[in-house]
Design an enzyme around this catalytic site. Structure first.
Site, PDB file in Angstrom:
ATOM      1  CG  HIS A   1      -2.027  -1.041   1.104  1.00  0.00           C
ATOM      2  ND1 HIS A   1      -2.847  -1.392   2.143  1.00  0.00           N
ATOM      3  CD2 HIS A   1      -2.425  -1.805   0.041  1.00  0.00           C
ATOM      4  CE1 HIS A   1      -3.706  -2.333   1.753  1.00  0.00           C
ATOM      5  NE2 HIS A   1      -3.457  -2.612   0.475  1.00  0.00           N
TER       6      HIS A   1
ATOM      7  CB  CYS B   1       5.986  12.237 -10.849  1.00  0.00           C
ATOM      8  SG  CYS B   1       5.153  13.158 -12.158  1.00  0.00           S
TER       9      CYS B   1
ATOM     10  CB  SER C   1      -9.942  -5.943   9.694  1.00  0.00           C
ATOM     11  OG  SER C   1      -9.751  -5.039   8.626  1.00  0.00           O
TER      12      SER C   1
HETATM   13  P1  OAD Z   1      -7.705  -2.576  10.278  1.00  0.00           P
HETATM   14  O1  OAD Z   1      -7.778  -1.389  11.167  1.00  0.00           O
HETATM   15  O2  OAD Z   1      -8.815  -2.774   9.311  1.00  0.00           O
HETATM   16  O3  OAD Z   1      -7.590  -3.908  11.141  1.00  0.00           O
HETATM   17  C1  OAD Z   1      -6.634  -4.065  12.159  1.00  0.00           C
HETATM   18  C2  OAD Z   1      -6.752  -5.468  12.728  1.00  0.00           C
HETATM   19  O4  OAD Z   1      -5.708  -5.622  13.675  1.00  0.00           O
HETATM   20  C3  OAD Z   1      -8.062  -5.752  13.443  1.00  0.00           C
HETATM   21  O5  OAD Z   1      -8.586  -7.009  12.995  1.00  0.00           O
HETATM   22  C4  OAD Z   1      -7.684  -5.829  14.921  1.00  0.00           C
HETATM   23  O6  OAD Z   1      -8.422  -6.814  15.633  1.00  0.00           O
HETATM   24  C5  OAD Z   1      -6.239  -6.244  14.835  1.00  0.00           C
HETATM   25  N1  OAD Z   1      -5.422  -5.754  15.960  1.00  0.00           N
HETATM   26  C6  OAD Z   1      -5.517  -4.579  16.617  1.00  0.00           C
HETATM   27  N2  OAD Z   1      -4.560  -4.472  17.547  1.00  0.00           N
HETATM   28  C7  OAD Z   1      -3.829  -5.607  17.478  1.00  0.00           C
HETATM   29  C8  OAD Z   1      -2.694  -6.106  18.168  1.00  0.00           C
HETATM   30  N3  OAD Z   1      -2.111  -5.402  19.134  1.00  0.00           N
HETATM   31  N4  OAD Z   1      -2.207  -7.312  17.823  1.00  0.00           N
HETATM   32  C9  OAD Z   1      -2.813  -8.054  16.836  1.00  0.00           C
HETATM   33  N5  OAD Z   1      -3.881  -7.645  16.164  1.00  0.00           N
HETATM   34  C10 OAD Z   1      -4.390  -6.441  16.463  1.00  0.00           C
HETATM   35  O7  OAD Z   1      -6.288  -2.494   9.526  1.00  0.00           O
HETATM   36  P2  OAD Z   1      -5.781  -3.329   8.251  1.00  0.00           P
HETATM   37  O8  OAD Z   1      -6.411  -4.666   8.184  1.00  0.00           O
HETATM   38  O9  OAD Z   1      -4.308  -3.250   8.235  1.00  0.00           O
HETATM   39  O10 OAD Z   1      -5.126   0.616   3.231  1.00  0.00           O
HETATM   40  O11 OAD Z   1      -6.341  -2.445   7.066  1.00  0.00           O
HETATM   41  C11 OAD Z   1      -5.979  -2.811   5.767  1.00  0.00           C
HETATM   42  C12 OAD Z   1      -5.917  -1.618   4.873  1.00  0.00           C
HETATM   43  O12 OAD Z   1      -7.154  -0.933   4.920  1.00  0.00           O
HETATM   44  C13 OAD Z   1      -4.883  -0.570   5.289  1.00  0.00           C
HETATM   45  O13 OAD Z   1      -3.592  -0.855   4.824  1.00  0.00           O
HETATM   46  C14 OAD Z   1      -5.427   0.673   4.637  1.00  0.00           C
HETATM   47  C15 OAD Z   1      -6.920   0.476   4.900  1.00  0.00           C
HETATM   48  O14 OAD Z   1      -7.747   1.037   3.949  1.00  0.00           O
HETATM   49  C16 OAD Z   1      -4.772   1.740   2.568  1.00  0.00           C
HETATM   50  O15 OAD Z   1      -4.657   2.812   3.111  1.00  0.00           O
HETATM   51  C17 OAD Z   1      -4.533   1.562   1.119  1.00  0.00           C
END
Ligand code: OAD
Length: 287
Positions: A137, A145, A224
């Protein structure tokens, strides 16, 4: 290193994967950086659950800001959001989970690949190598650019813009330092916007999918499971009966998928406590 005890099923899964061809592929999301103090996206206080004004822009909700449509209409407003997030990330430090993956990469070398959704740069700052870390990402520390997709290596954003409080207005210094070329238009953040597609040149789309298809084992940490490429990676691996271990605080589509499979395992808990133990067990078994 003090490690959290893991269930015997984890050791069995790791041992069964040891002789399979291919690397260990580790897929990470915002949960791995939560204990470094960086907000996740969809959790409490997350970037996408916030209202307008809570994260830099008074006009648009963060989810609407993180789009090409918004950037092409109001690039300075979008930049304020990313510069503010960058300053939050740069104040944070890598935690025990990031560091454990660095040690695991050192132990496994080419049998290791890290695919991260995180744009915070903490894996690289902890010491994960550029060659074996796919930032699918992008990275908040870089810009590129907007008119030449995939044609240049994204450049570092000047350090002079590091301190960016939420309320700071876009100013002439930012306008000058974020230019693409002398006298040219503003560069864009090196981050995948919501209304854009993955590609190979900028975001390693094909390489990440292939890695998941040929992995000896897939380890998923702190996500998630809401984005397209990670979803495809996990489904491809699961379809091939690749050993799959999911470490997450809450339930997700990936925990459900892992639980449904004979070669799947879910470890519910915090990444900074579980990942060091997982990494140490894999290094001991595979090295
Ligand atoms: P999310 O905020 O959607 O999910 C975070 C996950 O981490 C959740 O399932 C929580 O239960 C888990 N979590 C939280 N704290 C934790 C911990 N201490 N240890 C283990 N697990 C924990 O974030 P992402 O799944 O990373 O994309 O989101 C994916 C993408 O969606 C991001 O990269 C972003 C967003 O849109 C872009 O910006 C392109």
């Amino acid at each position: 290193m003090t490690c959290t005890p893991l269930p015997a099923e984890f050791a069995d899964l790791v041992a069964s994967a040891r002789t399979r061809p291919g690397p260990l592929v580790v897929l990470t999301g915002a949960g791995i950086s939560a204990e470094s103090g960086i907000p996740t996206f969809r959790g409490p206080g997350g970037y996408w659950t916030a209202k307008a004004g809570e994260h830099a822009s008074e006009k648009l909700r963060p989810e609407a800001l993180a789009t090409w449509a918004a950037f092409s209409r109001m690039p300075e407003e979008v930049w304020r959001f990313y510069l503010y997030r960058r300053s939050v990330c740069r104040r944070a430090e890598p935690n025990a989970a990031h560091r454990a993956l660095v040690e695991l990469e050192r132990a496994l070398q080419d049998r290791f690949l890290l695919v991260t959704q995180n744009v915070d740069g903490l894996h690289r700052r902890a010491g994960s190598s550029e060659a074996r870390t796919y930032e699918i990402h992008g990275n908040l520390n870089r810009m590129r650019c907007p008119n030449a997709p995939g044609e240049e290596k994204p450049r570092m954003i000047p350090e002079a813009l590091l301190d960016w409080p939420r309320e700071r207005a876009f100013d002439d210094e930012a306008r000058r330092l974020l230019r693409c070329c002398p006298g040219g238009t503003l560069a864009r953040p090196h981050v995948l916007f919501f209304d854009e597609c993955y590609d190979e040149a900028t975001y390693r789309f094909r390489s990440s999918l292939q890695a998941a298809q040929h992995a000896a084992m897939l380890m998923v940490v702190g996500t998630s499971g809401q984005t397209n490429l990670p979803d495809q990676m996990v489904r491809h691996a699961a379809a091939r009966e690749t050993p799959l271990v999911v470490c997450n605080l809450d339930e997700s589509p990936f925990t459900r998928l892992a639980r449904d499979r004979a070669r799947g395992l879910v470890l519910r808990g915090k990444a900074a406590q579980l990942v060091p133990a997982m990494a140490e067990a894999i290094a001991r078994s595979w090295a």
